[in-house]
Scaffold this active site. Sequence first.
Site, PDB file in Angstrom:
ATOM      1  N   CYS A 289      -0.378   3.996   5.008  1.00  0.00           N
ATOM      2  CA  CYS A 289       0.039   3.997   3.239  1.00  0.00           C
ATOM      3  C   CYS A 289       1.521   3.951   3.732  1.00  0.00           C
ATOM      4  O   CYS A 289       2.088   4.378   2.533  1.00  0.00           O
ATOM      5  CB  CYS A 289      -0.337   6.157   3.171  1.00  0.00           C
ATOM      6  SG  CYS A 289       0.025   7.409   3.845  1.00  0.00           S
ATOM      7  N   MET A 290       2.740   4.119   4.163  1.00  0.00           N
ATOM      8  CA  MET A 290       4.068   4.622   3.636  1.00  0.00           C
ATOM      9  C   MET A 290       4.153   4.190   4.780  1.00  0.00           C
ATOM     10  O   MET A 290       6.075   4.616   5.255  1.00  0.00           O
ATOM     11  CB  MET A 290       4.098   6.341   3.411  1.00  0.00           C
ATOM     12  CG  MET A 290       3.327   7.592   3.810  1.00  0.00           C
ATOM     13  SD  MET A 290       3.661   7.713   5.534  1.00  0.00           S
ATOM     14  CE  MET A 290       5.294   7.647   6.165  1.00  0.00           C
TER      15      MET A 290
ATOM     16  N   MET B  54       2.307   2.885  -3.350  1.00  0.00           N
ATOM     17  CA  MET B  54       1.259   1.593  -2.276  1.00  0.00           C
ATOM     18  C   MET B  54       1.504   0.615  -2.818  1.00  0.00           C
ATOM     19  O   MET B  54       1.348  -0.703  -1.280  1.00  0.00           O
ATOM     20  CB  MET B  54      -0.172   2.269  -2.060  1.00  0.00           C
ATOM     21  CG  MET B  54      -0.143   3.611  -1.601  1.00  0.00           C
ATOM     22  SD  MET B  54       0.585   3.989   0.202  1.00  0.00           S
ATOM     23  CE  MET B  54       0.418   5.562  -0.483  1.00  0.00           C
TER      24      MET B  54
ATOM     25  N   LYS C 110      -6.795  17.380 -10.212  1.00  0.00           N
ATOM     26  CA  LYS C 110      -7.760  17.469  -9.236  1.00  0.00           C
ATOM     27  C   LYS C 110      -7.081  18.600  -8.426  1.00  0.00           C
ATOM     28  O   LYS C 110      -7.601  19.970  -7.932  1.00  0.00           O
ATOM     29  CB  LYS C 110      -6.811  17.148  -7.994  1.00  0.00           C
ATOM     30  CG  LYS C 110      -8.125  15.271  -8.139  1.00  0.00           C
ATOM     31  CD  LYS C 110      -6.943  14.157  -7.591  1.00  0.00           C
ATOM     32  CE  LYS C 110      -5.878  14.025  -7.119  1.00  0.00           C
ATOM     33  NZ  LYS C 110      -5.286  13.225  -8.322  1.00  0.00           N
TER      34      LYS C 110
ATOM     35  N   GLY D 110       1.758   9.548  -0.451  1.00  0.00           N
ATOM     36  CA  GLY D 110       0.310   9.684  -0.110  1.00  0.00           C
ATOM     37  C   GLY D 110      -0.515  11.047  -0.485  1.00  0.00           C
ATOM     38  O   GLY D 110      -1.472  11.726  -0.298  1.00  0.00           O
ATOM     39  N   GLN D 111       0.205  12.003   1.006  1.00  0.00           N
ATOM     40  CA  GLN D 111      -0.764  12.996   1.829  1.00  0.00           C
ATOM     41  C   GLN D 111       0.594  14.050   1.362  1.00  0.00           C
ATOM     42  O   GLN D 111       1.815  13.796   1.743  1.00  0.00           O
ATOM     43  CB  GLN D 111      -0.688  12.343   2.970  1.00  0.00           C
ATOM     44  CG  GLN D 111      -2.362  11.382   2.939  1.00  0.00           C
ATOM     45  CD  GLN D 111      -2.545  10.735   4.144  1.00  0.00           C
ATOM     46  OE1 GLN D 111      -2.807  11.794   4.970  1.00  0.00           O
ATOM     47  NE2 GLN D 111      -1.842   9.964   5.126  1.00  0.00           N
TER      48      GLN D 111
END
Lengths: 75, 772
Positions: free
Chosen positions: B170-171, B345, B81, B382-383
Amino acid sequence: MPVSSAIVEIDEGAGEAVLNSLSSMHDITVYGMKENKIVIVIDADSLGVIEQSTKKIMSMEGVTGVFPVYSSVDE
Amino acid sequence: MEFTRRQLLKFSAAIAAASAIGLDLPLPKGIEAAVQADKWVKGVCRYCGAGCGVYVGLKGGKVVTVKGDKDNWNRGLLCIKGNFLAPILYASDRAKYPLLRKGDEFVRISWKEAMDLMVSKFSESIKKNGADSVAFYGSGQAYTEESYFISKVFKGGLGTNNIDGNPRLCMASAAVGYVTTFGKDEPMGAYDDMYHADCFFLIGSNMSEAHPVIFQIVNERKTKGKDVKLIVADPRKTLVAKKADLHMTFVPGTDLAILNAMAHVIIKENLSNKNFVGKHTVFKKMVNPGPPPKIDKMTWDDYVKFLDEYTPEMAEKVSGCPKEDIIKAARWFAQSKATSSYWCMGLNQRTRGVWANNLVHNLHLLTGQICRPGATTFSLTGQPNACGGVRDGGLLSHLLPYGRLIVNEKDREEMENFWGVPKGRINPNPGPTAVEMFRAFNKSDIKCLWVACTNPGQSLPNLDIYRKGMESKDTFLVVSEAYHPSRTSELADLVLPAALWVEKDGTYGQSERRYQYVEKAVEPVAEARPDLQVMIEFANKLVKSLGREAEAKKLFTYKNTEAVWDEIRAASKGTAYDFTGMTRARLKKAHGMQWPVPTEDHPGTVRRYTAKYGDALVKKFDPQADDISFYGAKADGNRATIWLRPHVGPAEPADAQYPFVLTTGRQLEHWHTGTMTYNVPELKRAAPYGFLEINPKDAQKIGVKTRDKIRITSRRGSLIMEAKVVDVPREGLVYASFHDPNKLINVLTIDAFDALSKQPEFKICAVKLEKA
């Protein structure tokens, strides 16, 4: 036409077999190897060929990962 | 020697890859400079929370390529990616102009019209219904300057805590897990620990797909290191699990029993580090969840007694994980020289996510596998800026910047003084969390909602009901987005085109407390604008419309992002997050810096809570400490908490009517809601659509094979997807990613959430399957 380089990571002892397999792929040029990592360049007619080559390498026995590093398109 | 352009390109690509692994290639002198982009700009990958350093290659004023930064922690490596980042900027569906909904159509309007409309809607609502009638829903992808600023606007300027963000999805459980165990959020360890660990415990992390570069380092360590063990606890046989020395498979939602059973084995076999436990821990049990929760102090003996029932046999009965595996995992964990745990997650997106986090921390505290090289307990993110902007920066509805809490009067006063707003301006009650916010929007309790840099129309659980709310004509939805239509912008009343990634500058803070500056490299497309610019204009005009022009000018005047960053550094000063010394000038030069960075000559902190390994704040907050001090937990004497957390199952386990468990997750080629990655031709071709993974035995039972259509039905909705029959999910479990905008898997997921973190249980819901 796209050009993409990647690092192919391999299991210990799998170097010779993987290098042989890579050399049989005509779109691939192997530039060198250090420890368990092989530097390759995929020189293809289309992006589809790069994807197919990457998938084929990933499925080779002894290959643990293919990590693209650089890509460019020669217009 | 002359070269064709093609040869030059190949050499260039080879140089980039070779330099990433320290291999010298015998290439002709000067060739590298001849073939590369006109200019390279240092930045950070736009995708996950790993925070890979990149160089962005420019040619003719456009981003044409990206390569890994070999001087950053990722050593020049990128995942697939990251390698194909350039096309995200030039996608055909980039949002180019402000758009206003007129019936079923969107019409182009000017920025002035858009801003005037937005300000008038928010202003009218506040005047008529109070500040709690408006809200902001932000993102772990926004820059720190953006998240900090908008939090200041809502909490300090408007006096409402109606501000939350997608990191809640997410967290949040990881954040509350760290706070409840160690007193303050964020991991104490670093990626550097991967090079020192000889036991890796991965639970609820599909690292090879969600964080591929981190996995590359773990895998390298496993391959090169002598007797390095990899334990993977996951109901799916992922690539990581296939690489593991021990794969612990279990019924989804039963891992709390396994984690307690590992602690049981550690104690029974006398593998605990009693010296560490005695010196650095306390024991607690939550007897009533509240609010406010009632918590009792416990003792070592209470803990041992509590664990009595969690025998490996009992855990096997509950989870299906063989007792031999549990015993082996406990021994490896405790007896290795250095154990590092990683999760994502799989633990966080659970109704007992905080408890699961606490139980992983327990194992590290019980064995002393913490606060030294290779021994750490590490939540993967995740981000790219959930940590830096939202957790540290205090965007969430219960937080204030840098470890301060809304419910704490002293913290509120501190921020009121710092911001220069009247005492009592900050609302003492935490605002609604993500799911609660969209419930309030559904009921029109919130009249105006601004969503920025995120896609809740695809990412919320139990999606259909919230999409209906977003579509309602009784409310006003503003969406700032880089792409249109997204599954959220299609529901908006007003769409604001947002500058993306290197079209603006700002700061990202990633998983290992590493902050990195992203330089602006190109101009935004068409009329897209940086969110911070829009926020500043909005804040000034809105507060002015409320009759407080002088205050607006005082609070919301900034020359550039650096001015906001300087204020942020000042807000962190003296806190346990102190990064006063992380100036913009230093960040521009460095390949990331890890806080705490208390002074401008401080190099940053690789490992926190240990004076021996360089945390300067230990002596500041706990002068008596000789090395380790969990100084965030002052009330507990600078000790971490070992929690007595019983096993409790998921909100909606499989049953006779809905006999399968659906779990959702990520796949290598795509990221989050796919707005970016589905715009990259290489990635879209590699993974063109979402599918449902099903175990071969289950597939046989319902008579489907790969590529057959399969109907998945939960208590909330139904969806048809293509089946992929593969021995990855265990029997009884099916899996789908949430990336595909045309296959909204979240219409099926449940919006039950963790009582402590308010994070929804995306990972587990009951479904039934039939061939479609």
